[in-house]
Design a protein around this motif. Sequence first.
Motif, mmCIF file in Angstrom:
data_model
loop_
_atom_site.group_PDB
_atom_site.id
_atom_site.type_symbol
_atom_site.label_atom_id
_atom_site.label_comp_id
_atom_site.label_asym_id
_atom_site.label_seq_id
_atom_site.Cartn_x
_atom_site.Cartn_y
_atom_site.Cartn_z
ATOM 1 N N LEU A 45 -76.964 -88.647 -47.070
ATOM 2 C CA LEU A 45 -77.689 -88.321 -45.842
ATOM 3 C C LEU A 45 -77.554 -89.429 -44.801
ATOM 4 C CD1 LEU A 45 -80.966 -86.687 -47.205
ATOM 5 C CD2 LEU A 45 -79.008 -85.569 -46.141
ATOM 6 N N GLY A 46 -77.553 -90.668 -45.258
ATOM 7 C CA GLY A 46 -77.385 -91.789 -44.336
ATOM 8 C C GLY A 46 -76.023 -91.776 -43.667
ATOM 9 N N SER A 47 -74.985 -91.450 -44.431
ATOM 10 C CA SER A 47 -73.652 -91.392 -43.826
ATOM 11 C C SER A 47 -73.556 -90.237 -42.831
ATOM 12 C CB SER A 47 -72.570 -91.283 -44.897
ATOM 13 O OG SER A 47 -72.721 -90.098 -45.640
ATOM 14 N N LEU A 48 -74.183 -89.098 -43.124
ATOM 15 C CA LEU A 48 -74.207 -87.997 -42.157
ATOM 16 C C LEU A 48 -74.980 -88.379 -40.899
ATOM 17 C CD1 LEU A 48 -74.811 -84.917 -44.479
ATOM 18 C CD2 LEU A 48 -72.727 -85.485 -43.236
ATOM 19 N N LEU A 49 -76.093 -89.077 -41.069
ATOM 20 C CA LEU A 49 -76.891 -89.507 -39.924
ATOM 21 C C LEU A 49 -76.121 -90.499 -39.055
ATOM 22 C CD1 LEU A 49 -79.756 -89.423 -38.609
ATOM 23 C CD2 LEU A 49 -80.283 -91.412 -39.998
ATOM 24 N N ILE A 50 -75.438 -91.432 -39.686
ATOM 25 C CA ILE A 50 -74.660 -92.421 -38.940
ATOM 26 C C ILE A 50 -73.509 -91.749 -38.204
ATOM 27 C CG2 ILE A 50 -73.090 -94.382 -39.218
ATOM 28 C CD1 ILE A 50 -75.009 -95.344 -41.456
ATOM 29 N N ARG A 51 -72.822 -90.806 -38.880
ATOM 30 C CA ARG A 51 -71.700 -90.118 -38.233
ATOM 31 C C ARG A 51 -72.184 -89.284 -37.034
ATOM 32 N NH1 ARG A 51 -66.101 -89.272 -37.832
ATOM 33 N NH2 ARG A 51 -66.104 -87.757 -36.156
ATOM 34 N N THR A 52 -73.301 -88.598 -37.199
ATOM 35 C CA THR A 52 -73.840 -87.789 -36.109
ATOM 36 C C THR A 52 -74.239 -88.671 -34.932
ATOM 37 O OG1 THR A 52 -74.631 -86.145 -37.681
ATOM 38 C CG2 THR A 52 -75.624 -86.112 -35.500
ATOM 39 N N PHE A 53 -74.893 -89.785 -35.216
ATOM 40 C CA PHE A 53 -75.293 -90.691 -34.149
ATOM 41 C C PHE A 53 -74.063 -91.280 -33.455
ATOM 42 C CE2 PHE A 53 -76.940 -94.751 -32.471
ATOM 43 C CZ PHE A 53 -77.877 -94.222 -31.613
ATOM 44 N N TYR A 54 -73.041 -91.593 -34.220
ATOM 45 C CA TYR A 54 -71.790 -92.100 -33.652
ATOM 46 C C TYR A 54 -71.195 -91.072 -32.688
ATOM 47 C CZ TYR A 54 -66.846 -93.284 -33.376
ATOM 48 O OH TYR A 54 -65.591 -93.558 -32.923
ATOM 49 N N ASP A 55 -71.139 -89.804 -33.113
ATOM 50 C CA ASP A 55 -70.603 -88.753 -32.240
ATOM 51 C C ASP A 55 -71.426 -88.606 -30.964
ATOM 52 O OD1 ASP A 55 -68.533 -88.204 -33.942
ATOM 53 O OD2 ASP A 55 -69.508 -86.492 -34.905
ATOM 54 N N ILE A 56 -72.729 -88.702 -31.087
ATOM 55 C CA ILE A 56 -73.590 -88.593 -29.911
ATOM 56 C C ILE A 56 -73.339 -89.746 -28.953
ATOM 57 C CG2 ILE A 56 -75.995 -88.758 -29.139
ATOM 58 C CD1 ILE A 56 -76.698 -87.095 -31.650
ATOM 59 N N VAL A 57 -73.235 -90.955 -29.478
ATOM 60 C CA VAL A 57 -72.991 -92.115 -28.617
ATOM 61 C C VAL A 57 -71.623 -92.005 -27.951
ATOM 62 C CG1 VAL A 57 -72.575 -94.608 -28.638
ATOM 63 C CG2 VAL A 57 -74.560 -93.675 -29.809
ATOM 64 N N VAL A 58 -70.592 -91.694 -28.739
ATOM 65 C CA VAL A 58 -69.236 -91.666 -28.182
ATOM 66 C C VAL A 58 -69.063 -90.543 -27.174
ATOM 67 C CG1 VAL A 58 -66.820 -91.197 -28.774
ATOM 68 C CG2 VAL A 58 -68.135 -92.833 -30.099
ATOM 69 N N PHE A 59 -69.492 -89.336 -27.516
ATOM 70 C CA PHE A 59 -69.190 -88.200 -26.644
ATOM 71 C C PHE A 59 -70.247 -87.964 -25.574
ATOM 72 C CE2 PHE A 59 -66.798 -87.260 -30.538
ATOM 73 C CZ PHE A 59 -65.535 -87.264 -29.984
ATOM 74 N N GLU A 60 -71.508 -88.039 -25.920
ATOM 75 C CA GLU A 60 -72.525 -87.699 -24.941
ATOM 76 C C GLU A 60 -72.943 -88.890 -24.091
ATOM 77 O OE1 GLU A 60 -75.657 -85.515 -26.774
ATOM 78 O OE2 GLU A 60 -74.265 -84.092 -27.660
ATOM 79 N N TYR A 61 -73.002 -90.079 -24.667
ATOM 80 C CA TYR A 61 -73.412 -91.233 -23.874
ATOM 81 C C TYR A 61 -72.235 -91.844 -23.120
ATOM 82 C CZ TYR A 61 -77.779 -91.359 -26.615
ATOM 83 O OH TYR A 61 -78.971 -91.062 -27.208
ATOM 84 N N LEU A 62 -71.107 -92.015 -23.790
ATOM 85 C CA LEU A 62 -69.990 -92.744 -23.178
ATOM 86 C C LEU A 62 -68.981 -91.832 -22.486
ATOM 87 C CD1 LEU A 62 -69.405 -95.339 -26.029
ATOM 88 C CD2 LEU A 62 -70.760 -95.603 -23.959
ATOM 89 N N LYS A 63 -68.410 -90.856 -23.217
ATOM 90 C CA LYS A 63 -67.328 -90.053 -22.659
ATOM 91 C C LYS A 63 -67.798 -89.155 -21.517
ATOM 92 C CE LYS A 63 -63.575 -86.960 -23.916
ATOM 93 N NZ LYS A 63 -62.961 -86.181 -24.972
ATOM 94 N N TYR A 64 -68.855 -88.377 -21.754
ATOM 95 C CA TYR A 64 -69.324 -87.450 -20.728
ATOM 96 C C TYR A 64 -70.438 -88.029 -19.872
ATOM 97 C CZ TYR A 64 -66.504 -83.968 -23.062
ATOM 98 O OH TYR A 64 -65.465 -83.289 -23.603
#
Length: 124
Positions: free
Chosen positions: A34-53
Amino acid sequence: WRWFTSWQLVQRCLHICGPLAGLFQWYTILFIGLGSLLIRTFYDIVVFEYLKYDFLNAGEFIDEPDFIPGLSPEEHAALHISPWLRIFALGAPVAGVLAGVVITQHVSALVMAGVRRKKMSGDR
């Protein structure tokens, strides 16, 4: 795995590994997964929603005609949200990660208290 590791025979075999026995317990495997899924999801949110878009800024991307192809004008107008709601929505993943860290710390404290209690009672 939870059912299998609840047997006393399996627990005795696991505890032959000494300090590594905790790595094979069901709750450790669960929290690592669950921790690895949480980290991966947060990573995707930071990369795509905060930084890219850059969704934390005003919604300029929503005004682009091909942002989501095939939208009607009513659907396109419904995409606009207020700035405070955008910031609140994009801040929610940070709160989720913090909640995950607090829950993991709490469960590990409960497990360690159980280990100490078992050692004091003399059980193996």
